[in-house]
Enzyme design. Sequence first.
Site, PDB file in Angstrom:
ATOM      1  N   ARG A   1       0.846  -1.209   0.000  1.00  0.00           N
ATOM      2  CA  ARG A   1       0.000   0.000   0.000  1.00  0.00           C
ATOM      3  C   ARG A   1       0.876   1.253   0.000  1.00  0.00           C
ATOM      4  NH1 ARG A   1      -3.259   1.642   4.191  1.00  0.00           N
ATOM      5  NH2 ARG A   1      -2.590   0.125   5.754  1.00  0.00           N
TER       6      ARG A   1
ATOM      7  N   VAL B   1       5.937  -6.689  11.300  1.00  0.00           N
ATOM      8  CA  VAL B   1       7.351  -6.353  11.532  1.00  0.00           C
ATOM      9  C   VAL B   1       7.701  -6.176  13.013  1.00  0.00           C
ATOM     10  CG1 VAL B   1       7.776  -5.358   9.243  1.00  0.00           C
ATOM     11  CG2 VAL B   1       6.987  -3.869  11.120  1.00  0.00           C
TER      12      VAL B   1
ATOM     13  N   TYR C   1       4.836   9.139  17.371  1.00  0.00           N
ATOM     14  CA  TYR C   1       5.309   8.975  15.982  1.00  0.00           C
ATOM     15  C   TYR C   1       6.649   9.694  15.795  1.00  0.00           C
ATOM     16  CZ  TYR C   1       4.950   9.141  10.833  1.00  0.00           C
ATOM     17  OH  TYR C   1       5.180   9.024   9.480  1.00  0.00           O
TER      18      TYR C   1
ATOM     19  N   ALA D   1       8.872  10.421  18.042  1.00  0.00           N
ATOM     20  CA  ALA D   1       9.921   9.688  18.778  1.00  0.00           C
ATOM     21  C   ALA D   1      10.360   8.466  17.983  1.00  0.00           C
ATOM     22  CB  ALA D   1       9.397   9.281  20.149  1.00  0.00           C
TER      23      ALA D   1
HETATM   24  P1  NDP Z   1       0.037   3.579   4.624  1.00  0.00           P
HETATM   25  O1  NDP Z   1      -0.786   3.640   5.861  1.00  0.00           O
HETATM   26  O2  NDP Z   1      -0.581   3.911   3.313  1.00  0.00           O
HETATM   27  O3  NDP Z   1       0.748   2.144   4.501  1.00  0.00           O
HETATM   28  C1  NDP Z   1       1.439   1.616   5.599  1.00  0.00           C
HETATM   29  C2  NDP Z   1       1.981   0.266   5.233  1.00  0.00           C
HETATM   30  O4  NDP Z   1       2.664  -0.279   6.374  1.00  0.00           O
HETATM   31  C3  NDP Z   1       0.888  -0.724   4.863  1.00  0.00           C
HETATM   32  O5  NDP Z   1       1.340  -1.552   3.819  1.00  0.00           O
HETATM   33  C4  NDP Z   1       0.723  -1.525   6.144  1.00  0.00           C
HETATM   34  O6  NDP Z   1       0.254  -2.831   5.958  1.00  0.00           O
HETATM   35  C5  NDP Z   1       2.146  -1.575   6.649  1.00  0.00           C
HETATM   36  N1  NDP Z   1       2.192  -1.908   8.058  1.00  0.00           N
HETATM   37  C6  NDP Z   1       1.651  -1.196   9.074  1.00  0.00           C
HETATM   38  N2  NDP Z   1       1.881  -1.820  10.242  1.00  0.00           N
HETATM   39  C7  NDP Z   1       2.586  -2.947   9.957  1.00  0.00           C
HETATM   40  C8  NDP Z   1       3.114  -3.997  10.740  1.00  0.00           C
HETATM   41  N3  NDP Z   1       2.971  -4.030  12.067  1.00  0.00           N
HETATM   42  N4  NDP Z   1       3.776  -4.982  10.126  1.00  0.00           N
HETATM   43  C9  NDP Z   1       3.914  -4.975   8.789  1.00  0.00           C
HETATM   44  N5  NDP Z   1       3.444  -4.012   7.983  1.00  0.00           N
HETATM   45  C10 NDP Z   1       2.772  -3.006   8.566  1.00  0.00           C
HETATM   46  O7  NDP Z   1       1.274   4.554   4.925  1.00  0.00           O
HETATM   47  P2  NDP Z   1       2.195   5.405   3.953  1.00  0.00           P
HETATM   48  O8  NDP Z   1       2.415   4.684   2.687  1.00  0.00           O
HETATM   49  O9  NDP Z   1       1.709   6.786   3.943  1.00  0.00           O
HETATM   50  O10 NDP Z   1       3.546   5.428   4.816  1.00  0.00           O
HETATM   51  C11 NDP Z   1       4.648   4.584   4.540  1.00  0.00           C
HETATM   52  C12 NDP Z   1       5.799   5.028   5.424  1.00  0.00           C
HETATM   53  O11 NDP Z   1       6.100   6.391   5.152  1.00  0.00           O
HETATM   54  C13 NDP Z   1       5.497   4.944   6.916  1.00  0.00           C
HETATM   55  O12 NDP Z   1       6.653   4.553   7.622  1.00  0.00           O
HETATM   56  C14 NDP Z   1       5.145   6.372   7.254  1.00  0.00           C
HETATM   57  O13 NDP Z   1       5.364   6.658   8.613  1.00  0.00           O
HETATM   58  C15 NDP Z   1       6.085   7.122   6.346  1.00  0.00           C
HETATM   59  N6  NDP Z   1       5.686   8.496   6.079  1.00  0.00           N
HETATM   60  C16 NDP Z   1       4.507   8.774   5.432  1.00  0.00           C
HETATM   61  C17 NDP Z   1       4.158  10.087   5.187  1.00  0.00           C
HETATM   62  C18 NDP Z   1       2.909  10.476   4.475  1.00  0.00           C
HETATM   63  O14 NDP Z   1       2.643  11.683   4.374  1.00  0.00           O
HETATM   64  N7  NDP Z   1       2.117   9.544   3.948  1.00  0.00           N
HETATM   65  C19 NDP Z   1       5.022  11.191   5.617  1.00  0.00           C
HETATM   66  C20 NDP Z   1       6.218  10.778   6.281  1.00  0.00           C
HETATM   67  C21 NDP Z   1       6.528   9.482   6.493  1.00  0.00           C
HETATM   68  P3  NDP Z   1      -1.325  -3.196   6.106  1.00  0.00           P
HETATM   69  O15 NDP Z   1      -1.886  -3.032   4.741  1.00  0.00           O
HETATM   70  O16 NDP Z   1      -1.282  -4.595   6.606  1.00  0.00           O
HETATM   71  O17 NDP Z   1      -1.897  -2.217   7.084  1.00  0.00           O
END
Ligand code: NDP
Length: 247
Positions: A14, A63, A154, A156
């Site tokens: 995603r 993870v 977040y 932190a």
């Molecule tokens: P999304 O919420 O769209 O996607 C998050 C993804 O992480 C999903 O595939 C989800 O899987 C997976 N995930 C969540 N928890 C776990 C877990 N415990 N184990 C395995 N997989 C997990 O987020 P974004 O694409 O927006 O964000 C991606 C990264 O970028 C994150 O680290 C976020 O903090 C960072 N980020 C995003 C920003 C933004 O503006 N969007 C800005 C700055 C940083 P599942 O489908 O199973 O939930």
Amino acid sequence: MIKNKNAIITGGARGIGKEIARTLAENGANIAINYRNFNDEIKAFVEELNSMGAKVLTFKCDVSNEEEVEAFVNEVKNVFGSIDILVNNAGITKDGLLIRMSEKDFSDVIDVNLKGTFNMTKAVSSIMVRQRFGKIINISSVVGVAGNAGQCNYAASKAGVIGFSKSIARELASRNINVNVIAPGYINTDMTKVLPDRVKEEVLKTIPMKKIGEPREIANLALFLSSDLSNYITGQVINVDGGMVMH
Ligand code: NDP
């Protein structure tokens, strides 16, 4: 540049992770992604990546769970033979002001964003050290650099990812392993779609480029950091944020 390299992208089904997986596959890499619940969107994505010629592996893995991470990484090594690129992208938010934040909401975010990055990196780096090659890319956030009211858990976790990455960049540099951090600003994904319009308008005012970023903008930097073009870069934090935070 990365033809036939084997890449793991956590949270690659995603948002930003999906676009990183797509971009690396377009450039010739094989892709391993984890999921928590398999669904039709993941099935279609695997078909899309296969149609580009990529080998694709999907594996159920949270993870924050060390045993599941070890099983995932072992499976990728067994099927692909090597692990050349690791993108620690999986992340969550559980926002709230400090005075109202439960210990669980604090711990849950640290467990996924920071401990998840530790679990994955520990398991993969032992393989990369033996290979004498690896590219590790950790996704932090501008919030980990600058802080944000309502996101102390977040921030932190994401600041922790930066300190963690700089430390292991020093540990792994002599083994030909690069470790770098991408700090995205405000990117158009499910994570940000849920924010109220009022918040989005306030955020836009803080972005000199006056627009929200797209996942491809993060994926382009992940491609560069995965490739030989970035061989002399390690331990760095690079913001992709339309100028939102400047050092
Ligand atoms: P999304 O919420 O769209 O996607 C998050 C993804 O992480 C999903 O595939 C989800 O899987 C997976 N995930 C969540 N928890 C776990 C877990 N415990 N184990 C395995 N997989 C997990 O987020 P974004 O694409 O927006 O964000 C991606 C990264 O970028 C994150 O680290 C976020 O903090 C960072 N980020 C995003 C920003 C933004 O503006 N969007 C800005 C700055 C940083 P599942 O489908 O199973 O939930």
